[in-house]
Design a protein around this motif. Structure first.
Motif, short mmCIF file in Angstrom:
data_model
loop_
_atom_site.label_atom_id
_atom_site.label_comp_id
_atom_site.label_asym_id
_atom_site.label_seq_id
_atom_site.Cartn_x
_atom_site.Cartn_y
_atom_site.Cartn_z
N THR A 126 0.41 -0.78 0.20
CA THR A 126 0.29 -0.45 0.67
C THR A 126 0.84 1.09 0.07
O THR A 126 0.14 2.08 -0.57
N GLU A 127 2.41 0.91 0.27
CA GLU A 127 2.77 2.07 0.31
C GLU A 127 3.61 2.33 -0.85
O GLU A 127 3.88 1.98 -1.90
N THR A 128 4.25 3.86 -1.07
CA THR A 128 5.17 4.05 -2.37
C THR A 128 5.93 3.29 -2.98
O THR A 128 6.13 2.01 -1.99
N GLU A 129 6.45 3.47 -4.30
CA GLU A 129 6.57 2.62 -4.53
C GLU A 129 8.21 2.10 -4.30
O GLU A 129 8.35 1.30 -4.32
N ALA A 130 9.08 3.61 -4.08
CA ALA A 130 9.72 3.77 -3.72
C ALA A 130 10.37 3.20 -2.61
O ALA A 130 11.39 2.56 -2.64
N LYS A 131 9.45 3.75 -1.74
CA LYS A 131 9.33 2.80 -0.70
C LYS A 131 9.56 2.03 -0.31
O LYS A 131 10.58 1.30 0.54
#
Length: 195
Positions: A126-131
């Motif tokens: 669910t978090e951002t792609e980079a994280k």
């Protein structure tokens, strides 16, 4: 005068004959026969008696002293070889148990690592792609490090197994043949057996 000389000559020849008769008496206890004593028929009974006595003494010494010692030495050697073979079997079983435990631990670590990676992936979806990419990269690095550590443990365990197998093989070959093989021969044999 010629008669006196003739009488004197007869007397000296008689004395000479008597002296030679006394000197011709043999010095071997009065036996007139000569020759090699073992071939003399008159000494056969005493020779057979001494042969029987000597044989009896040798037989007694062999049966009471020499043969029990030889039997004890052979029994000790047989026991030592059996003990060495049993020790080698025990070490082999321990080695196989260590390898099985290592493989089980490796499978468990991989399973756990795989479970952790999947849970982390589900949580971070669910978090951002980079994280997500950063966390995944971190987990892969930890997994590689764990595998390197496990590989190091495996290499150390296999090195110990090879060393133990080499020492055991050297000891067995030396006790069986009386001559230790070279380290190169032992390492080739152990490598061939473990392949």
């Amino acid at each position: 005068m010629a008669q006196a000389q003739e009488t004197h000559m007869n007397e000296t020849s008689v004395v000479h004959v008597e002296t030679t008769a006394h000197t011709e008496v043999p010095h071997d206890g009065g036996h007139a026969e000569g020759g090699f004593p073992p071939f003399n028929g008159a000494t056969f009974p005493s020779q057979i008696l001494w042969l029987a006595i000597t044989f009896g003494l040798f037989y007694y010494m062999m049966s009471k002293m020499v043969l029990p010692r030889i039997g004890g030495i052979l029994e000790d050697r047989r026991d030592r070889i059996a003990s060495d073979i049993a020790e080698a079997g025990r070490l082999k079983q321990e080695t196989e148990a260590a390898i099985a435990a290592y493989e089980q631990a490796l499978a468990e670590a991989r399973r756990k690592a795989s479970g952790i990676a999947q849970a982390t992936r589900d949580k971070l979806a669910t978090e951002t792609e980079a994280k997500r990419a950063a966390v995944e990269k971190d987990l892969n690095a930890k997994l590689d490090e764990a595998e390197k550590r496990v590989a190091g443990v495996k290499d150390a365990a296999l090195a110990d197994v090879r060393e133990i197998a080499g020492e055991t093989t050297n000891a067995l070959v030396e006790s069986l043949l009386g001559k230790a093989p070279t380290k190169n021969e032992t390492s080739k044999a152990v490598s061939a057996a473990m392949s």
